[in-house]
Design an enzyme around this catalytic site. Structure first.
Site, PDB file in Angstrom:
ATOM      1  CB  SER A 139     -40.911 -53.016   0.190  1.00 10.81           C
ATOM      2  OG  SER A 139     -39.884 -53.986   0.152  1.00 10.81           O
ATOM      3  CE1 TYR A 191     -33.680 -53.941  -3.066  1.00  6.83           C
ATOM      4  CE2 TYR A 191     -35.545 -55.088  -2.102  1.00  6.83           C
ATOM      5  CZ  TYR A 191     -34.529 -54.158  -2.006  1.00  6.83           C
ATOM      6  OH  TYR A 191     -34.359 -53.443  -0.852  1.00  6.83           O
ATOM      7  CB  THR A 198     -34.273 -50.852  -5.467  1.00  7.33           C
ATOM      8  OG1 THR A 198     -35.461 -50.223  -4.980  1.00  7.33           O
ATOM      9  CG2 THR A 198     -33.130 -50.565  -4.506  1.00  7.33           C
ATOM     10  CE  LYS A 207     -35.668 -46.301  -2.383  1.00  6.23           C
ATOM     11  NZ  LYS A 207     -34.872 -47.316  -1.708  1.00  6.23           N
ATOM     12  CB  SER A 244     -32.225 -43.394  -2.867  1.00  2.97           C
ATOM     13  OG  SER A 244     -32.273 -44.257  -1.742  1.00  2.97           O
ATOM     14  CG  HIS A 290     -31.050 -49.187   0.308  1.00  2.00           C
ATOM     15  ND1 HIS A 290     -31.378 -49.810  -0.861  1.00  2.00           N
ATOM     16  CD2 HIS A 290     -31.726 -49.870   1.275  1.00  2.00           C
ATOM     17  CE1 HIS A 290     -32.197 -50.830  -0.626  1.00  2.00           C
ATOM     18  NE2 HIS A 290     -32.434 -50.875   0.673  1.00  2.00           N
ATOM     19  CG  ASP A 298     -34.797 -42.351  -0.292  1.00  2.00           C
ATOM     20  OD1 ASP A 298     -33.554 -42.306  -0.305  1.00  2.00           O
ATOM     21  OD2 ASP A 298     -35.433 -43.385  -0.573  1.00  2.00           O
ATOM     22  N   GLY A 299     -33.583 -40.065   2.123  1.00  2.00           N
ATOM     23  CA  GLY A 299     -32.400 -40.193   2.971  1.00  2.00           C
ATOM     24  C   GLY A 299     -32.251 -39.029   3.928  1.00  2.00           C
ATOM     25  N   GLY A 300     -32.615 -39.254   5.182  1.00  2.00           N
ATOM     26  CA  GLY A 300     -32.364 -38.253   6.220  1.00  2.00           C
ATOM     27  C   GLY A 300     -33.399 -37.146   6.336  1.00  2.00           C
ATOM     28  NE  ARG A 322     -34.567 -39.289  10.192  1.00  2.00           N
ATOM     29  CZ  ARG A 322     -34.503 -39.979   9.050  1.00  2.00           C
ATOM     30  NH1 ARG A 322     -35.247 -39.619   8.005  1.00  2.00           N
ATOM     31  NH2 ARG A 322     -33.722 -41.034   8.935  1.00  2.00           N
TER      32      ARG A 322
HETATM   33  C1  LIG Z   1     -36.078 -50.912   7.670  1.00  2.00           C
HETATM   34  C2  LIG Z   1     -35.821 -50.496   6.254  1.00  2.00           C
HETATM   35  C3  LIG Z   1     -36.157 -51.355   5.214  1.00  2.00           C
HETATM   36  C4  LIG Z   1     -35.931 -50.957   3.884  1.00  2.00           C
HETATM   37  N1  LIG Z   1     -36.341 -51.794   2.874  1.00  2.00           N
HETATM   38  C5  LIG Z   1     -36.206 -51.369   1.576  1.00  2.00           C
HETATM   39  C6  LIG Z   1     -36.732 -52.152   0.501  1.00  2.00           C
HETATM   40  O1  LIG Z   1     -37.321 -53.214   0.716  1.00  2.00           O
HETATM   41  N2  LIG Z   1     -36.566 -51.682  -0.759  1.00  2.00           N
HETATM   42  C7  LIG Z   1     -35.926 -50.492  -1.038  1.00  2.00           C
HETATM   43  O2  LIG Z   1     -35.798 -50.096  -2.209  1.00  2.00           O
HETATM   44  N3  LIG Z   1     -35.447 -49.723  -0.029  1.00  2.00           N
HETATM   45  C8  LIG Z   1     -35.582 -50.119   1.254  1.00  2.00           C
HETATM   46  N4  LIG Z   1     -35.132 -49.313   2.271  1.00  2.00           N
HETATM   47  C9  LIG Z   1     -34.587 -47.979   1.944  1.00  2.00           C
HETATM   48  C10 LIG Z   1     -35.704 -46.925   1.907  1.00  2.00           C
HETATM   49  O3  LIG Z   1     -36.541 -47.103   0.802  1.00  2.00           O
HETATM   50  C11 LIG Z   1     -35.144 -45.492   1.821  1.00  2.00           C
HETATM   51  O4  LIG Z   1     -34.244 -45.411   0.742  1.00  2.00           O
HETATM   52  C12 LIG Z   1     -34.477 -45.008   3.095  1.00  2.00           C
HETATM   53  O5  LIG Z   1     -35.061 -45.569   4.246  1.00  2.00           O
HETATM   54  C13 LIG Z   1     -34.563 -43.484   3.158  1.00  2.00           C
HETATM   55  O6  LIG Z   1     -33.861 -42.987   4.231  1.00  2.00           O
HETATM   56  P1  LIG Z   1     -34.519 -42.576   5.658  1.00  2.00           P
HETATM   57  O7  LIG Z   1     -34.802 -43.860   6.344  1.00  2.00           O
HETATM   58  O8  LIG Z   1     -33.402 -41.804   6.294  1.00  2.00           O
HETATM   59  O9  LIG Z   1     -35.743 -41.748   5.391  1.00  2.00           O
HETATM   60  C14 LIG Z   1     -35.328 -49.699   3.612  1.00  2.00           C
HETATM   61  C15 LIG Z   1     -35.010 -48.853   4.673  1.00  2.00           C
HETATM   62  C16 LIG Z   1     -35.249 -49.230   5.977  1.00  2.00           C
HETATM   63  C17 LIG Z   1     -34.914 -48.272   7.083  1.00  2.00           C
END
Ligand SMILES: Cc1cc2nc3c(=O)[nH]c(=O)nc-3n(C[C@H](O)[C@H](O)[C@H](O)COP(=O)(O)O)c2cc1C
Length: 411
Positions: free
Chosen positions: A126, A149, A175, A273, A295, A297, A328-330, A332
């Site tokens: 990141s 970013y 992103t 993303k 995604s 986020h 991504d997202g969810g 598990r």
């Molecule tokens: C604690 C945390 C920090 C994150 N920081 C970033 C980041 O710095 N850059 C980014 O593109 N996405 C960030 N994300 C989003 C993740 O890349 C990703 O899209 C997301 O966590 C996927 O969902 P999941 O947590 O349900 O697996 C962050 C997510 C979490 C939970």
């Protein structure tokens, strides 16, 4: 008690004492991480924007899609390996970009990146990582990607992109769902700050969370590893690096022309993303992307945005063979990975699950998460009557029951 039973009990007791009793699934690790972490840290990881509608939708979308097994197929040999661009993945799950992993482990990203290499998968650094990309690259054994970013200051962006190339990152992930940082209600209620403020409340909680306090105290200060105050000309030190990074990392004025500029800067693989529609997937390709990551986020930006699995088929249809689609997202369960791949994703990324492992046991904890997902995916693949994740398609999805079939297409 007979001696065998006594031995089993004593092993169980020592495992429970050391906190090492093996988790049955990834969600078990979430429950354990909740016990380990102060509330404001756990909520920072776990929470989503607003009413968390999108956060929940990511999960329910996976639950709504059911699988259609083919029986009496020889599934004695199964392959979970696949490739994305030049990177070979031994399992189609990458560690997605998430900032400040130092919040839960003293070595944060260093441990997670080591575990990604152990698992034979990609680690996405990141922009907001707690350790610098160079420090992460020095310990990583697997492929690294860099997430960017869309900053206001192009000189800062150019500096980051050049460094990512020098550090050996094989793909750039841009992103685009963060023109403004969203409001996460839990963080507001908890008074979450980075680094966490030491107050009477945090001290009281710290007494009940000694392992986290140890990690917090033993590691380096919590900051953004990719930036040093001295690197940023004109930085007002009274504002401080945190405020600067938070403010500058988002650019509400950014448009697709920013991607054109980045495309000229970065010759390697470039993925966008935060894509949630066929139209934006199309624009990503028009502006030079090699693929997209579907995604929202992790439900942390626009509350009310659709679940990623629901929009995946439309994005896959729009991109066709012109690029890679990841999601991504969810995610598990191994069966979630299988569903996403059957609906056209090349691979998936995880966020929160590997934080739970990291919080509990560093590199080993992340390895445990990857091990569980690998086992579950292998099981789901065999039971659905398929032998290779790369060959999964819609035929593995059950469309016979109303409401449990293929997600709606929203071009
Ligand atoms: C604690 C945390 C920090 C994150 N920081 C970033 C980041 O710095 N850059 C980014 O593109 N996405 C960030 N994300 C989003 C993740 O890349 C990703 O899209 C997301 O966590 C996927 O969902 P999941 O947590 O349900 O697996 C962050 C997510 C979490 C939970």
């Amino acid at each position: 008690l007979p001696s065998g039973a006594r031995a089993a009990w004593s092993t169980l007791f020592s495992h429970v004492q050391s906190g090492k009793i093996s988790a049955v699934n990834v969600s078990d690790l979430r429950i354990r991480a909740r016990k380990r972490l102060p509330k404001q840290i756990f909520d920072f990881i776990d929470g989503g924007a607003g009413d968390e509608t999108t956060l929940r939708a990511n999960r329910t979308a996976f639950d709504r899609v059911l699988l259609r097994p083919s029986q009496l197929v020889d599934v004695s040999r199964r392959n979970l390996a696949t490739s994305v661009g030049i990177d070979r993945l031994s399992v189609p799950v990458m560690l997605g970009p998430t900032g400040l992993q130092r919040l839960v482990h003293r070595h944060g990203e260093l441990e997670a990146a080591r575990a990604a290499g152990d698992a034979g998968t990609v680690y996405v650094i990141s922009t907001a990582s707690g350790f610098s990309m160079e420090e992460i690259a020095a310990v990583a054994s697997g492929p690294l990607w860099f997430q960017l970013y869309l900053w206001r200051d192009r000189d800062v962006v150019k500096g980051l992109v050049d460094r990512a190339a020098r550090a050996g990152c094989t793909a750039l992930v841009v992103t685009v769902d963060t023109p403004i940082v969203s409001i996460r209600d839990r963080d507001h209620r908890n008074g979450m700050t980075v680094p966490p403020r030491v107050t009477a409340k945090t001290i009281a909680e710290g007494v009940r969370k000694p392992r986290w306090v140890r990690e917090f105290l033993m590691g380096p200060p919590i900051t953004f590893g990719n930036f040093k105050e001295s690197d940023i000309p004109g930085l007002d030190s009274s504002v401080g690096i945190m405020t600067y990074v938070n403010k500058e990392m988002t650019n509400p004025a950014a448009t697709w022309s920013e991607l054109d500029w980045l495309r000229d800067l970065w010759p390697g693989k470039l993925l966008v993303k935060g894509i949630l529609s066929a139209a934006d997937a199309e624009l990503s390709l028009e502006h030079g992307a090699d693929g997209v990551i579907v995604s929202n986020h992790g439900g942390r930006q626009l509350d009310g945005a659709p679940a990623t699995l629901d929009v995946l088929p439309a994005v896959v249809a729009a991109v066709g063979t012109r690029g890679d689609v990841l999601l991504d997202g969810g995610v598990r369960r191994g069966s979630d990975i299988l569903k996403a791949m059957a609906l056209g994703a090349k691979a998936v990324l995880i966020g929160r699950p590997y934080w739970w492992g990291l919080a509990l046991d560093g590199r080993q904890g992340v390895t445990d998460v990857m091990g569980i997902l690998r086992r579950e995916l292998d099981l789901a693949l065999g039971l659905v009557g398929r032998t290779d994740v790369a060959d999964l398609d819609m035929s593995a999805i059950d469309a016979s029951v109303t409401g449990s079939g293929i997600p709606t297409f929203r071009p």
